[in-house]
Write a protein that holds these residues in place. Structure first.
Motif, PDB file in Angstrom:
ATOM      1  N   GLU A  77       0.788  -1.460   0.062  1.00 50.07           N
ATOM      2  CA  GLU A  77       0.242   0.113   0.494  1.00 50.07           C
ATOM      3  C   GLU A  77       0.655   0.950  -0.222  1.00 50.07           C
ATOM      4  OE1 GLU A  77      -4.141   1.785   2.339  1.00 50.07           O
ATOM      5  OE2 GLU A  77      -2.914   0.804   3.613  1.00 50.07           O
ATOM      6  N   PRO A  78       1.959   1.099   0.801  1.00 47.48           N
ATOM      7  CA  PRO A  78       2.415   2.030   0.241  1.00 47.48           C
ATOM      8  C   PRO A  78       3.385   2.907  -1.257  1.00 47.48           C
ATOM      9  CG  PRO A  78       3.665   1.408   2.552  1.00 47.48           C
ATOM     10  CD  PRO A  78       2.465   0.312   2.075  1.00 47.48           C
ATOM     11  N   ALA A  79       3.718   1.883  -2.067  1.00 47.82           N
ATOM     12  CA  ALA A  79       3.349   2.819  -2.843  1.00 47.82           C
ATOM     13  C   ALA A  79       2.597   3.057  -3.773  1.00 47.82           C
ATOM     14  CB  ALA A  79       3.881   1.226  -3.679  1.00 47.82           C
ATOM     15  N   ALA A  80       1.273   3.182  -3.215  1.00 48.67           N
ATOM     16  CA  ALA A  80       0.034   3.480  -3.469  1.00 48.67           C
ATOM     17  C   ALA A  80       0.340   5.093  -3.966  1.00 48.67           C
ATOM     18  CB  ALA A  80      -0.843   3.265  -3.557  1.00 48.67           C
ATOM     19  N   SER A  81       0.831   5.331  -3.128  1.00 50.63           N
ATOM     20  CA  SER A  81       1.230   7.206  -3.130  1.00 50.63           C
ATOM     21  C   SER A  81       2.436   7.685  -3.557  1.00 50.63           C
ATOM     22  CB  SER A  81       1.512   7.572  -1.256  1.00 50.63           C
ATOM     23  OG  SER A  81       2.393   6.984  -0.844  1.00 50.63           O
ATOM     24  N   VAL A  82       2.473   7.069  -3.908  1.00 46.61           N
ATOM     25  CA  VAL A  82       4.539   7.411  -4.791  1.00 46.61           C
ATOM     26  C   VAL A  82       3.400   8.209  -6.730  1.00 46.61           C
ATOM     27  CG1 VAL A  82       6.079   6.793  -6.618  1.00 46.61           C
ATOM     28  CG2 VAL A  82       5.922   6.058  -3.916  1.00 46.61           C
ATOM     29  N   ALA A  83       3.861   9.438  -6.291  1.00 46.18           N
ATOM     30  CA  ALA A  83       3.136  10.693  -7.919  1.00 46.18           C
ATOM     31  C   ALA A  83       3.138   9.655  -8.801  1.00 46.18           C
ATOM     32  CB  ALA A  83       3.998  11.395  -7.566  1.00 46.18           C
ATOM     33  N   ASP A  84       4.810   9.718  -9.296  1.00 45.94           N
ATOM     34  CA  ASP A  84       5.074   8.894 -10.381  1.00 45.94           C
ATOM     35  C   ASP A  84       4.870   8.013 -10.984  1.00 45.94           C
ATOM     36  OD1 ASP A  84       7.135   9.618 -13.167  1.00 45.94           O
ATOM     37  OD2 ASP A  84       8.154   8.448 -11.939  1.00 45.94           O
ATOM     38  N   PRO A  85       4.471   7.248 -11.749  1.00 48.99           N
ATOM     39  CA  PRO A  85       4.133   5.907 -12.806  1.00 48.99           C
ATOM     40  C   PRO A  85       4.930   4.800 -12.178  1.00 48.99           C
ATOM     41  CG  PRO A  85       3.628   7.197 -13.806  1.00 48.99           C
ATOM     42  CD  PRO A  85       4.003   8.078 -13.103  1.00 48.99           C
ATOM     43  N   LEU A  86       6.529   5.550 -12.351  1.00 49.43           N
ATOM     44  CA  LEU A  86       7.419   4.686 -12.871  1.00 49.43           C
ATOM     45  C   LEU A  86       8.007   4.520 -11.634  1.00 49.43           C
ATOM     46  CD1 LEU A  86       9.893   6.310 -15.982  1.00 49.43           C
ATOM     47  CD2 LEU A  86       8.316   3.612 -16.302  1.00 49.43           C
ATOM     48  N   GLU A  87       8.979   5.894 -10.759  1.00 50.11           N
ATOM     49  CA  GLU A  87       8.917   4.695  -9.213  1.00 50.11           C
ATOM     50  C   GLU A  87       7.839   4.414  -8.447  1.00 50.11           C
ATOM     51  OE1 GLU A  87      11.256   5.403  -5.909  1.00 50.11           O
ATOM     52  OE2 GLU A  87      11.380   5.675  -8.315  1.00 50.11           O
ATOM     53  N   ARG A  88       6.225   4.581  -8.428  1.00 50.96           N
ATOM     54  CA  ARG A  88       5.092   3.202  -8.170  1.00 50.96           C
ATOM     55  C   ARG A  88       5.848   2.039  -8.384  1.00 50.96           C
ATOM     56  NH1 ARG A  88       0.112   4.769  -9.745  1.00 50.96           N
ATOM     57  NH2 ARG A  88       1.478   7.172  -9.882  1.00 50.96           N
ATOM     58  N   LEU A  89       5.749   1.801  -9.982  1.00 51.75           N
ATOM     59  CA  LEU A  89       5.961   0.314 -10.346  1.00 51.75           C
ATOM     60  C   LEU A  89       7.804  -0.137  -9.472  1.00 51.75           C
ATOM     61  CD1 LEU A  89       4.949   0.627 -13.982  1.00 51.75           C
ATOM     62  CD2 LEU A  89       3.611  -0.712 -12.115  1.00 51.75           C
ATOM     63  N   ARG A  90       8.353   1.009  -9.233  1.00 53.64           N
ATOM     64  CA  ARG A  90       9.929   0.314  -8.142  1.00 53.64           C
ATOM     65  C   ARG A  90       9.639  -0.089  -7.428  1.00 53.64           C
ATOM     66  NH1 ARG A  90      13.552   1.991  -5.470  1.00 53.64           N
ATOM     67  NH2 ARG A  90      12.366   3.375  -4.988  1.00 53.64           N
ATOM     68  N   VAL A  91       9.204   0.962  -6.527  1.00 56.10           N
ATOM     69  CA  VAL A  91       8.328   0.823  -5.718  1.00 56.10           C
ATOM     70  C   VAL A  91       7.732  -0.551  -5.104  1.00 56.10           C
ATOM     71  CG1 VAL A  91       7.536   2.080  -2.993  1.00 56.10           C
ATOM     72  CG2 VAL A  91       9.209   3.405  -4.432  1.00 56.10           C
ATOM     73  N   ALA A  92       6.309  -1.055  -5.522  1.00 54.71           N
ATOM     74  CA  ALA A  92       5.731  -1.736  -5.601  1.00 54.71           C
ATOM     75  C   ALA A  92       6.611  -3.180  -6.345  1.00 54.71           C
ATOM     76  CB  ALA A  92       3.992  -1.478  -6.661  1.00 54.71           C
ATOM     77  N   ALA A  93       7.731  -2.445  -7.053  1.00 57.08           N
ATOM     78  CA  ALA A  93       8.098  -4.805  -6.637  1.00 57.08           C
ATOM     79  C   ALA A  93       9.285  -4.628  -5.656  1.00 57.08           C
ATOM     80  CB  ALA A  93       8.892  -4.532  -8.316  1.00 57.08           C
ATOM     81  N   GLU A  94       9.528  -3.903  -5.467  1.00 53.80           N
ATOM     82  CA  GLU A  94      10.711  -3.731  -4.713  1.00 53.80           C
ATOM     83  C   GLU A  94       9.645  -4.056  -2.834  1.00 53.80           C
ATOM     84  OE1 GLU A  94      12.867  -0.583  -1.506  1.00 53.80           O
ATOM     85  OE2 GLU A  94      13.532  -0.425  -4.235  1.00 53.80           O
ATOM     86  N   ARG A  95       9.210  -3.541  -2.597  1.00 53.42           N
ATOM     87  CA  ARG A  95       7.570  -4.190  -1.992  1.00 53.42           C
ATOM     88  C   ARG A  95       7.132  -5.329  -1.990  1.00 53.42           C
ATOM     89  NH1 ARG A  95       8.207  -0.100   1.677  1.00 53.42           N
ATOM     90  NH2 ARG A  95       6.601  -1.228   3.281  1.00 53.42           N
ATOM     91  N   TYR A  96       6.701  -5.900  -2.645  1.00 50.14           N
ATOM     92  CA  TYR A  96       6.301  -6.495  -4.064  1.00 50.14           C
ATOM     93  C   TYR A  96       7.424  -8.006  -3.070  1.00 50.14           C
ATOM     94  CZ  TYR A  96       3.685 -10.757  -5.286  1.00 50.14           C
ATOM     95  OH  TYR A  96       3.185 -12.240  -5.918  1.00 50.14           O
ATOM     96  N   VAL A  97       8.755  -8.303  -3.383  1.00 44.76           N
ATOM     97  CA  VAL A  97       9.439  -9.214  -3.490  1.00 44.76           C
ATOM     98  C   VAL A  97      10.114  -9.416  -2.122  1.00 44.76           C
ATOM     99  CG1 VAL A  97      12.120  -9.941  -3.743  1.00 44.76           C
ATOM    100  CG2 VAL A  97      10.507  -9.088  -5.649  1.00 44.76           C
ATOM    101  N   THR A 146      -1.271   7.089 -20.190  1.00 44.77           N
ATOM    102  CA  THR A 146      -2.032   8.305 -20.490  1.00 44.77           C
ATOM    103  C   THR A 146      -1.662   9.608 -20.554  1.00 44.77           C
ATOM    104  OG1 THR A 146      -4.329   7.871 -18.790  1.00 44.77           O
ATOM    105  CG2 THR A 146      -4.028   9.942 -19.399  1.00 44.77           C
ATOM    106  N   GLN A 147      -0.290   9.605 -19.815  1.00 47.15           N
ATOM    107  CA  GLN A 147       0.519  10.512 -20.146  1.00 47.15           C
ATOM    108  C   GLN A 147       1.127  10.476 -21.803  1.00 47.15           C
ATOM    109  OE1 GLN A 147       3.204  10.043 -16.607  1.00 47.15           O
ATOM    110  NE2 GLN A 147       1.238  10.283 -15.204  1.00 47.15           N
ATOM    111  N   GLY A 148       1.525   9.162 -22.319  1.00 45.29           N
ATOM    112  CA  GLY A 148       2.170   9.273 -23.664  1.00 45.29           C
ATOM    113  C   GLY A 148       3.642   8.617 -23.568  1.00 45.29           C
ATOM    114  N   ARG A 149       3.712   7.926 -22.821  1.00 42.34           N
ATOM    115  CA  ARG A 149       4.994   7.442 -22.193  1.00 42.34           C
ATOM    116  C   ARG A 149       4.599   5.810 -22.771  1.00 42.34           C
ATOM    117  NH1 ARG A 149       5.424   9.213 -16.210  1.00 42.34           N
ATOM    118  NH2 ARG A 149       7.662   8.527 -16.536  1.00 42.34           N
TER     119      ARG A 149
END
Length: 215
Positions: A77-97, A146-149
């Motif tokens: 859940e703490p990853a959900a509050s990360v604003a940038d989606p790339l950083e959110r994915l990194r934090v989520a992946a790190e916390r999942y493992v 959505t951001q075209g990235r």
């Protein structure tokens, strides 16, 4: 406290006692080792008492599995509050493992023990922890789209499935045959995410948020 409230509290306490004993059995023996008779012996009640709280052994197993998914979501859940989606994915992946490696018993019985139990929980209502965890990944990829990235044709749902499959593979290998891994699980997952994003991000998109730990 009135007698009705006292009985309700005692009922809730016994239910939690049953679930705690069931979890101990599953951790030691897997879901195959869980039976109503064995559970009744563990809590020192007649088997009939257990049926006042749970319909059968599968209901108990599913509740344990659902609780495990909720633990996973609480960790992510703490990853959900990360604003940038790339950083959110990194934090989520790190916390999942990190969750899988630091909570091997919970991870094993929600993902590796009994696919029928896991599927029943993920398809049930409410889905809660498992669904929230997956939608955390989907949401991040949708924002990138959505951001075209993201590259043309990239499917956020599929990318989330690929990422979860990869993370699950890393954790499963770490838990079942870690002697064959030459790289720490956290580094493997970060490298996998970096490779996935390199292929899916448009040129010029910032992939540094998915950096490998220590880089």
């Amino acid at each position: 406290m009135g007698s009705a409230e006292r009985k309700q509290r005692q009922k809730a306490q016994l239910r939690e006692q049953i679930l705690a004993a069931a979890r101990d059995i599953v951790v030691r023996e897997g879901f195959r080792g869980l039976s109503m008779r064995k559970l009744a012996d563990a809590v020192e009640y007649a088997p009939a008492t257990l049926y006042l709280h749970f319909q059968n052994r599968d209901e108990i197993a599913q509740e344990l599995c659902a609780g495990g998914f909720q633990e996973l979501w609480s960790f992510l859940e703490p990853a959900a509050s990360v604003a940038d989606p790339l950083e959110r994915l990194r934090v989520a992946a790190e916390r999942y493992v990190r969750f899988g490696v630091s909570h091997p018993e919970t991870y094993s019985f929600i993902f590796l023990e009994d696919p029928k139990i896991t599927s029943a929980v993920l398809r049930g209502t409410p889905k809660e922890g498992g669904e929230r965890s997956f939608h955390l990944l989907i949401g991040a990829f949708q924002e990138l789209h959505t951001q075209g990235r993201l590259a043309p044709g990239a499917d956020p749902q599929r990318l989330a499935e690929v990422l979860w499959a990869g993370l699950h593979g890393v954790v499963s290998l770490e838990l079942t045959c870690s002697d064959f891994l030459q790289t720490p699980a956290e580094v493997l997952s970060a490298s996998m995410l970096q490779s996935l994003l390199t292929g899916m991000l448009l040129p010029g998109s910032d992939a540094r948020a998915a950096r490998t730990p220590g880089s």
